[in-house]
Design an enzyme around this catalytic site. Structure first.
Site, PDB file in Angstrom:
ATOM      1  CB  VAL A  19      18.740   0.638   5.709  1.00 31.60           C
ATOM      2  CG1 VAL A  19      19.835  -0.209   5.084  1.00 31.60           C
ATOM      3  CG2 VAL A  19      19.347   1.850   6.412  1.00 31.60           C
ATOM      4  CG  ASP A  52      23.597   3.911  -3.798  1.00 30.52           C
ATOM      5  OD1 ASP A  52      23.936   2.751  -4.084  1.00 30.52           O
ATOM      6  OD2 ASP A  52      22.501   4.189  -3.269  1.00 30.52           O
ATOM      7  CG  HIS A  98      19.461   1.970  -2.809  1.00 31.58           C
ATOM      8  ND1 HIS A  98      20.833   2.026  -2.944  1.00 31.58           N
ATOM      9  CD2 HIS A  98      19.190   0.728  -2.355  1.00 31.58           C
ATOM     10  CE1 HIS A  98      21.356   0.864  -2.576  1.00 31.58           C
ATOM     11  NE2 HIS A  98      20.369   0.055  -2.218  1.00 31.58           N
TER      12      HIS A  98
END
Ligand code: NAX
Length: 328
Positions: free
Chosen positions: A129, A159, A187
């Site tokens: 993460v 997302d 990301h």
């Protein structure tokens, strides 16, 4: 009775950690019948706060929670880990160049990857993460040659969920009626939320919306810049929604995608859709029995191709940079 599943969470004293741990302990990560043991990894300065969170976890008397260990040693934290949620990372601070950021995170994710390699359970599943998530996952994976590469994943589910919610708001159709959305790439601000294969209440999403300018100028930037908008409004970065996405990511990986639907995960590329092999990039995937597969055979139109390529190019640059730093 079932043996507890060991779930290691790094950055446990941070704001995502605080939003995440209670949901794991209550059974939302793995299932309402799966006992868990938590291993919290923090840096020394974070240990005391992690202990405070552990006290609160105790005070919830969660029936599924079978123990909490707190440590600043990755070798202890990942010992026997079945699920590893790598949340703690070095944030970008003012004036920091990308190279500095990657180097600082290499100092975190390389030793953690090695500790996973040496100590985690054979079935370990890793979700990164902490940003830059895709490249941090690549660094950890490279340091864990004995763990199958596909066990290292990066989070793009937030997302994905943000995109679902934007489509629901635009069309007035509930998120539960929207399927087959895809986040491609990194990301980061270059990510590409793709609606061309998505369905809204059973109809093709691009046809329902029928407004390419809205897609290009509103939808895509709103999803890609949502993190910044949250910071602007809340005065702090996304935490509960990020924790929720981490729960979703692992829950789907373990328990599977619904028939006829798919999700988005940052995973090592096998070269599908022209994404350079080995990059950890977001793809449409189906999950079943604890494994995932890239959805194959989707047509990629010109609009999508340009955007996927731009995000993949950024991932290639990040890979080159960490190679140059000797991190992979
Ligand atoms: P916080 O700064 O609140 O917490 C981070 C925690 O990690 C701190 O307690 C810190 O002590 C700890 N930490 C730092 N280095 C560590 C190490 N080597 N080992 C163990 N713990 C360590 O950040 P938070 O808001 O919780 O965000 C965590 C990460 O998630 C950040 O990198 C952030 O950029 C990233 N995010 C990723 C998202 C995604 O979609 N992939 C979205 C949300 C979030 O921005």
């Amino acid at each position: 009775t079932r043996t507890p599943v060991n779930v290691t969470v790094t950055g446990a004293a941070g704001q995502i950690g605080y939003a995440l741990l209670f949901r794991i302990a209550s059974g939302q990560l793995l299932g309402a019948d799966v006992p868990v043991r938590l291993r919290l990894l923090e840096i020394p300065q974070g240990l005391k706060a992690a202990e405070g969170t552990a006290m609160e976890l105790d005070d919830c008397a969660f029936p599924l929670l079978r123990g909490i260990d707190i440590t600043d040693d990755p070798n202890t934290a990942f010992d026997g880990a079945n699920v590893a949620l790598l949340v703690g990372a070095r944030p970008r601070t003012k004036g920091m160049e990308r190279g500095d950021l990657l180097e600082a995170n290499g100092g975190i994710f390389k030793p953690q990857g090695k500790a996973i390699n040496d100590h985690a359970a054979d079935d370990v599943k890793v979700l990164v993460v902490g940003n830059p998530a895709n490249t941090n996952a690549l660094i950890a994976q490279a340091a864990a040659p004995d763990v199958p590469a596909e066990r290292f994943t990066a989070m793009t589910r937030l997302d994905h969920n943000r995109a679902l919610s934007q489509l629901a708001a635009r069309t007035g159709v509930p998120v539960s009626e929207i399927r087959r959305l895809t986040i491609w790439g990194n990301h980061s601000a270059t990510q590409y939320p793709d609606v061309f294969h998505a369905e809204i209440a059973g109809k093709n999403a691009a046809e329902v919306i029928d407004d390419q300018a809205w897609l290009a100028d509103t939808f895509i930037p709103t999803v890609a810049k949502r993190g910044a908008a949250i910071i602007e409004a809340r005065g702090a970065s996304s935490a509960a929604s990020a924790a929720n996405a981490a729960i979703d990511h692992v829950h789907t990986w373990v328990n599977g995608t619904a028939e006829g639907d798919w999700t988005s995960m940052g995973i090592p590329s096998d070269g599908s859709y022209g994404v350079a092999e080995g990059l950890i990039s977001s793809f449409p995937v189906t999950c079943k029995d604890g494994t995932y597969e890239i959805v194959q055979g989707l047509d990629v139109n010109e609009f999508s191709r340009t955007r996927i390529d731009a995000s993949v190019k950024e991932l290639e640059e990040e890979r080159e940079a960490v190679r140059g730093l000797g991190l992979i």
